[in-house]
Scaffold this motif. Structure first.
Motif, short mmCIF file in Angstrom:
data_model
loop_
_atom_site.label_atom_id
_atom_site.label_comp_id
_atom_site.label_asym_id
_atom_site.label_seq_id
_atom_site.Cartn_x
_atom_site.Cartn_y
_atom_site.Cartn_z
N ASP A 33 56.00 -5.23 -26.26
CA ASP A 33 56.18 -4.10 -25.35
C ASP A 33 55.09 -4.05 -24.29
O ASP A 33 55.33 -3.68 -23.14
N LYS A 34 53.85 -4.46 -24.66
CA LYS A 34 52.74 -4.45 -23.70
C LYS A 34 51.90 -5.71 -23.90
O LYS A 34 50.76 -5.65 -24.35
N PRO A 35 52.46 -6.86 -23.55
CA PRO A 35 51.78 -8.13 -23.85
C PRO A 35 50.46 -8.31 -23.12
O PRO A 35 49.54 -8.93 -23.65
N SER A 36 50.36 -7.78 -21.91
CA SER A 36 49.13 -7.98 -21.13
C SER A 36 47.98 -7.13 -21.64
O SER A 36 46.82 -7.41 -21.35
N ALA A 37 48.29 -6.09 -22.40
CA ALA A 37 47.25 -5.20 -22.91
C ALA A 37 46.73 -5.62 -24.27
O ALA A 37 45.70 -5.12 -24.72
N HIS A 38 47.43 -6.55 -24.92
CA HIS A 38 47.04 -6.94 -26.28
C HIS A 38 45.97 -8.02 -26.26
O HIS A 38 45.97 -8.90 -25.39
N ALA A 82 47.92 -19.21 -26.82
CA ALA A 82 49.19 -19.94 -26.95
C ALA A 82 50.32 -19.00 -27.34
O ALA A 82 51.47 -19.21 -26.93
N ILE A 83 50.02 -17.97 -28.13
CA ILE A 83 51.07 -17.03 -28.56
C ILE A 83 51.59 -16.26 -27.35
O ILE A 83 52.81 -16.08 -27.19
N TYR A 84 50.68 -15.81 -26.50
CA TYR A 84 51.09 -15.08 -25.29
C TYR A 84 51.99 -15.95 -24.42
O TYR A 84 53.05 -15.50 -23.96
N HIS A 85 51.58 -17.19 -24.18
CA HIS A 85 52.35 -18.06 -23.30
C HIS A 85 53.71 -18.42 -23.91
O HIS A 85 54.71 -18.52 -23.18
N ALA A 86 53.76 -18.58 -25.22
CA ALA A 86 55.04 -18.84 -25.89
C ALA A 86 55.94 -17.62 -25.81
O ALA A 86 57.16 -17.74 -25.60
N GLY A 87 55.35 -16.44 -25.96
CA GLY A 87 56.13 -15.20 -25.84
C GLY A 87 56.67 -15.01 -24.44
O GLY A 87 57.84 -14.64 -24.25
N ARG A 88 55.85 -15.29 -23.45
CA ARG A 88 56.29 -15.15 -22.05
C ARG A 88 57.40 -16.14 -21.74
O ARG A 88 58.39 -15.80 -21.06
N ALA A 89 57.28 -17.39 -22.25
CA ALA A 89 58.31 -18.39 -22.01
C ALA A 89 59.62 -18.02 -22.70
O ALA A 89 60.72 -18.31 -22.19
N GLY A 143 60.56 -14.86 -23.53
CA GLY A 143 61.07 -13.61 -22.94
C GLY A 143 60.70 -12.43 -23.79
O GLY A 143 61.13 -12.34 -24.95
N TRP A 144 59.89 -11.52 -23.23
CA TRP A 144 59.44 -10.35 -24.00
C TRP A 144 60.59 -9.45 -24.41
O TRP A 144 60.61 -8.90 -25.50
N PHE A 145 61.58 -9.32 -23.53
CA PHE A 145 62.73 -8.47 -23.86
C PHE A 145 63.49 -9.05 -25.04
O PHE A 145 63.92 -8.32 -25.94
N ARG A 146 63.66 -10.37 -25.06
CA ARG A 146 64.36 -11.00 -26.18
C ARG A 146 63.60 -10.78 -27.48
O ARG A 146 64.21 -10.52 -28.53
N LEU A 147 62.28 -10.89 -27.44
CA LEU A 147 61.48 -10.69 -28.64
C LEU A 147 61.57 -9.26 -29.14
O LEU A 147 61.48 -9.00 -30.34
N ARG A 148 61.76 -8.31 -28.22
CA ARG A 148 61.89 -6.91 -28.62
C ARG A 148 63.28 -6.58 -29.14
O ARG A 148 63.43 -5.69 -29.98
N SER A 149 64.28 -7.26 -28.63
CA SER A 149 65.65 -6.79 -28.86
C SER A 149 66.52 -7.69 -29.74
O SER A 149 67.42 -7.20 -30.42
N GLU A 150 66.28 -9.00 -29.75
CA GLU A 150 67.18 -9.89 -30.46
C GLU A 150 66.74 -10.10 -31.91
O GLU A 150 65.57 -9.97 -32.25
N GLU A 151 67.69 -10.46 -32.76
CA GLU A 151 67.40 -10.72 -34.16
C GLU A 151 66.63 -12.04 -34.30
O GLU A 151 66.72 -12.93 -33.46
N GLU A 152 65.90 -12.13 -35.39
CA GLU A 152 65.03 -13.29 -35.62
C GLU A 152 65.81 -14.60 -35.57
O GLU A 152 65.36 -15.58 -34.99
N ARG A 153 66.98 -14.63 -36.18
CA ARG A 153 67.74 -15.87 -36.25
C ARG A 153 68.17 -16.35 -34.86
O ARG A 153 68.45 -17.54 -34.66
N GLN A 154 68.22 -15.42 -33.89
CA GLN A 154 68.61 -15.79 -32.54
C GLN A 154 67.42 -16.24 -31.69
O GLN A 154 67.53 -17.20 -30.93
N VAL A 155 66.30 -15.57 -31.82
CA VAL A 155 65.18 -15.82 -30.91
C VAL A 155 64.10 -16.71 -31.49
O VAL A 155 63.40 -17.40 -30.75
N LEU A 156 63.95 -16.73 -32.83
CA LEU A 156 62.86 -17.53 -33.42
C LEU A 156 62.97 -19.02 -33.09
O LEU A 156 61.94 -19.64 -32.78
N PRO A 157 64.15 -19.64 -33.12
CA PRO A 157 64.22 -21.07 -32.76
C PRO A 157 63.69 -21.36 -31.36
O PRO A 157 63.00 -22.36 -31.16
#
Length: 271
Positions: free
Chosen positions: A143-148, A154-161, A163-177
């Motif tokens: 929700d606030k990646p730049s403030a954390h 590497a975690i920040y850059h992987a999250g940005r690549a 998509g923060w919205f996907r990480l917030r909204s999609e199920e693990e089986r969809q976004v984790l791969p």
């Protein structure tokens, strides 16, 4: 007894074929001798495939020493199940690197605890958390990646690549791969010596008390629950309000509360 060549025989898809290791099930829903199901008995197909790969590699590397570790197929089944439960969340690249380290340094097949120590040593060389640990941190702070304050950039850059919205909204089986792929690419860059850019904080008014991480810390203290348990219980809050995903994870948290026999109730939101 089967030879290493038979163990490593591949099928048309290139995966290890039927053998004493790969044909032996990597656990199931029942306990020993057909008893009650183990807690957290579910093991993904991907994890089973990786464990079969590990055991096939060890058979090829250690030969008769490998076979001498197990007296029956039931023993190897139980061993593979324990390895699967212990190594769930590690990527194929991490496991292969650990196998290669074993081949270079160990005369006998390692125990699962020794193998995990090697994994941690390899990851610790660069301070890179395991994939699942990184994924959870990314979801918790999407929700606030730049403030954390990230445990590794590497975690920040992987999250940005990913998509923060996907990480917030999609199920693990969809976004984790997708997160796993992006994280592994960035980890390779780190291991090659590349310096990652530091996240740039957004110039907004200070609302640090409104962040989920701060809320979890406060909630864990008020409920006398350790922060790790609180983080797991409140994971549902990383998902969009009103979504089925959020409701599913909250229901799982409610079930965990009952299992832990904690006389507390879960909050609806943190803002």
């Amino acid at each position: 007894m089967k030879t290493p060549a038979q163990i490593l025989a591949q099928n048309a898809s290139g995966s290890p074929g039927q053998s004493w290791t790969s044909a032996t099930p990597t656990g199931n829903q029942s306990g020993p001798q057909g008893g009650a199901p183990h807690q957290n008995a579910q093991i993904s197909l991907e994890t089973k495939t990786l464990i079969n790969m590990i055991f096939a590699r060890f058979m090829a590397i250690y030969g008769h020493k490998f076979k001498s570790c197990f007296e029956s197929e039931n023993e190897i089944r139980l061993a593979k199940r324990e390895w699967a439960l212990s190594l769930s969340g590690y990527s194929e690249a991490e496991l292969v690197a650990a196998i290669n380290r074993c081949k270079e340094t160990l005369a006998w097949m390692p125990t699962v605890s020794e193998f995990i120590a090697i994994l941690n040593d390899l990851n610790g060389d660069y301070g890179l958390p395991a994939v699942r640990t990184a994924y959870i941190e990314a979801c918790m702070n999407a929700d606030k990646p730049s403030a954390h304050h990230w445990s590794h950039r590497a975690i920040y850059h992987a999250g940005r690549a990913t998509g923060w919205f996907r990480l917030r909204s999609e199920e693990e089986r969809q976004v984790l791969p997708d997160f796993r792929y992006n994280y592994e690419v960035i980890c390779r860059r780190v291991r090659a010596g590349e310096e990652l850019d530091e996240p740039v904080p957004v110039a907004l008014e200070n609302k640090s008390d409104d962040t989920l991480a701060a809320f979890i810390r406060q909630w864990s203290e008020s409920q006398s629950v350790d922060e790790v348990t609180a983080t797991k219980l409140l994971y549902f809050m990383t998902k969009p309000k009103g979504s089925r995903t959020r409701a599913k994870f909250k229901a799982l948290a409610q079930k965990q509360l009952l299992e832990l026999k904690l006389p507390i109730s879960l909050p609806d939101d943190y803002q």
